[in-house]
Design a protein around this motif. Sequence first.
Motif, short mmCIF file in Angstrom:
data_model
loop_
_atom_site.label_atom_id
_atom_site.label_comp_id
_atom_site.label_asym_id
_atom_site.label_seq_id
_atom_site.Cartn_x
_atom_site.Cartn_y
_atom_site.Cartn_z
N THR A 16 37.33 32.56 43.44
CA THR A 16 36.65 31.72 42.45
C THR A 16 35.27 32.27 42.13
OG1 THR A 16 35.98 30.26 44.27
CG2 THR A 16 37.89 29.59 42.99
N ILE A 17 34.56 32.73 43.17
CA ILE A 17 33.25 33.33 42.95
C ILE A 17 33.40 34.63 42.17
CG2 ILE A 17 31.27 34.41 44.10
CD1 ILE A 17 31.61 32.34 46.35
N ALA A 18 34.45 35.40 42.45
CA ALA A 18 34.68 36.67 41.75
C ALA A 18 34.92 36.44 40.26
CB ALA A 18 35.87 37.39 42.37
N VAL A 19 35.72 35.41 39.92
CA VAL A 19 35.99 35.11 38.51
C VAL A 19 34.72 34.67 37.80
CG1 VAL A 19 37.14 33.46 36.97
CG2 VAL A 19 38.43 34.56 38.81
N THR A 20 33.95 33.79 38.45
CA THR A 20 32.71 33.31 37.85
C THR A 20 31.73 34.46 37.63
OG1 THR A 20 33.02 31.17 38.91
CG2 THR A 20 30.82 31.66 38.10
N THR A 21 31.64 35.35 38.62
CA THR A 21 30.73 36.50 38.51
C THR A 21 31.15 37.42 37.37
OG1 THR A 21 30.29 36.41 40.89
CG2 THR A 21 29.74 38.47 39.76
N LYS A 22 32.45 37.69 37.26
CA LYS A 22 32.93 38.57 36.19
C LYS A 22 32.66 37.96 34.82
CE LYS A 22 36.90 41.28 34.59
NZ LYS A 22 38.31 41.67 34.82
N ALA A 23 32.87 36.64 34.70
CA ALA A 23 32.60 35.96 33.43
C ALA A 23 31.13 36.04 33.06
CB ALA A 23 33.06 34.51 33.52
N GLN A 24 30.25 35.87 34.05
CA GLN A 24 28.80 35.95 33.80
C GLN A 24 28.40 37.36 33.38
OE1 GLN A 24 27.44 34.50 37.60
NE2 GLN A 24 27.34 32.37 36.93
N GLU A 25 29.01 38.37 34.00
CA GLU A 25 28.70 39.76 33.65
C GLU A 25 29.12 40.07 32.21
OE1 GLU A 25 30.77 41.88 36.67
OE2 GLU A 25 29.16 41.66 38.17
N LEU A 26 30.33 39.60 31.82
CA LEU A 26 30.81 39.83 30.46
C LEU A 26 29.94 39.10 29.44
CD1 LEU A 26 34.67 39.54 31.08
CD2 LEU A 26 33.43 41.61 30.41
N ALA A 28 26.77 38.36 29.84
CA ALA A 28 25.49 39.07 29.78
C ALA A 28 25.61 40.34 28.94
CB ALA A 28 25.02 39.41 31.19
N ALA A 29 26.83 40.89 28.87
CA ALA A 29 27.06 42.10 28.08
C ALA A 29 27.31 41.78 26.61
CB ALA A 29 28.24 42.87 28.66
N GLY A 30 27.20 40.49 26.26
CA GLY A 30 27.33 40.12 24.85
C GLY A 30 28.70 39.63 24.44
N LYS A 31 29.63 39.50 25.40
CA LYS A 31 30.99 39.04 25.07
C LYS A 31 30.99 37.51 24.89
CE LYS A 31 32.85 43.16 25.96
NZ LYS A 31 33.42 44.04 24.92
N ASP A 32 31.90 37.03 24.06
CA ASP A 32 32.05 35.59 23.82
C ASP A 32 32.96 35.02 24.90
OD1 ASP A 32 32.28 33.05 22.85
OD2 ASP A 32 33.63 33.57 21.21
N ILE A 33 32.36 34.52 25.97
CA ILE A 33 33.11 34.08 27.16
C ILE A 33 32.97 32.57 27.35
CG2 ILE A 33 33.33 34.31 29.67
CD1 ILE A 33 34.11 36.85 28.14
N ILE A 34 34.09 31.92 27.65
CA ILE A 34 34.07 30.52 28.07
C ILE A 34 34.54 30.49 29.52
CG2 ILE A 34 34.92 28.18 27.66
CD1 ILE A 34 35.56 29.02 24.79
N GLY A 35 33.64 30.14 30.42
CA GLY A 35 33.96 30.14 31.85
C GLY A 35 34.50 28.80 32.30
N LEU A 36 35.75 28.80 32.76
CA LEU A 36 36.37 27.59 33.30
C LEU A 36 36.71 27.79 34.77
CD1 LEU A 36 38.82 26.74 30.36
CD2 LEU A 36 36.46 25.98 30.67
N GLY A 37 35.93 28.66 35.44
CA GLY A 37 36.20 28.98 36.82
C GLY A 37 35.36 28.24 37.83
N ALA A 38 34.12 27.89 37.47
CA ALA A 38 33.19 27.32 38.45
C ALA A 38 33.50 25.86 38.74
CB ALA A 38 31.76 27.45 37.94
N GLY A 39 33.47 25.51 40.02
CA GLY A 39 33.74 24.13 40.43
C GLY A 39 32.47 23.34 40.62
N GLU A 40 31.70 23.14 39.54
CA GLU A 40 30.50 22.32 39.66
C GLU A 40 30.26 21.53 38.38
OE1 GLU A 40 26.97 24.58 40.34
OE2 GLU A 40 27.35 25.99 38.73
#
Length: 400
Positions: A16-26, A28-40
Amino acid sequence: MAFLSATLDRVKPSPTIAVTTKAQELKAAGKDIIGLGAGEPDFDTPENIKEAAIRAIHEGKTKYTAVDGIPELKKAICAKFKRDNALDYTPAQVTVGTGGKQVLYNAFMATLNPGDEVIIPAPYWVSYPDMVLLAGGEPVVVEGPMQTGYKITADQLEAAITPRTKWFLFNSPSNPTGAGYSWDELKALTDVLMRHPHVWVMTDDMYEHLVFDDFKFCTPAEVEPGLYDRTLTVNGVSKAYAMTGWRIGYAAGPVALIKAMGKVQSQSTSNPCSVSQYAAVEALNGTQHYIPENAKLFQRRRDLVVSMLNKAQGIVCPTPEGAFYVYPSIAGCIGKTTAAGAKIADDEAFATALLEETGVAVVFGAAFGLSPNFRVSYATSDEALTEACTRIQAFCAGLS
């Protein structure tokens, strides 16, 4: 690397941390990302709790505290258990850790010997089996399929118990499924445990207050008082009070176990953050009015996500009783190929292709011990959820 501990070979990093980290990196690189991985929760910590923390800072409450929690917090935890769960505990029966994860880990470190078994219903929170392995124990996974609401039966529990079973680890409402056990369903499990006095119960009640419709939360020692002397009831302020980053978890149980867990903590992290502890006192003792309000908000989001995902080709999404997750099956998508040419061999391939082709980040089901599925955390805005589910629908429609 020969320098590293062989114990580390038994465990893997948190997916779960790996998915959230990858989404944040993408992102930050300018990609249009919707993160549904974090449990908070996506909303802020309530003002009264933040003010209590600021007050503690100004009053100089920034020194070391007792290893396993300040007296004021232990007293507040005892009052919470009495108020919400009809459970009587004294401060000597309470421990406070740096998040619920540390509390669970301390319990395993304090009790498990090599070969001891811990029964874990699946789907499970990703960290459960690895914590057991780190402590030298053996996880025994019992699958609760979608057909039974992602819940295990009394017969399954009975069949999993051996002379080496030390703990039954119980989580309701569940991460990752949101499945909640009713009083009768839990009573069937506790009846089994009453027949096996060598098995202890560890309950993760972190999502206690996030329940929907007419579901009523209950915890094992409340349902079966006969289990009181061998139950560790674990909870925390992370989810109900939107305090994930404050890192305060707690538990109550037999004094000897609590002392042993304190010994582990004394030689590892020592006390949780002093300021966070004073904030948690206010969380538990202060107004609780926003908790049902937040639950209503999450219920609306649940209904939105369940409705939209069930309209996606190849996906079946059950309606959970609590928490802020759904755990849809993608059995109808396995073996197909995406519009971009990626083969959907399993749920990890599905989640990878979904992220790369649509920018929607979810966690694949194998991480939680039951496939083929994925987990969506709907602790984000209606707008983001609607857009994410629209993209998932289009992604599934493009499979061939």
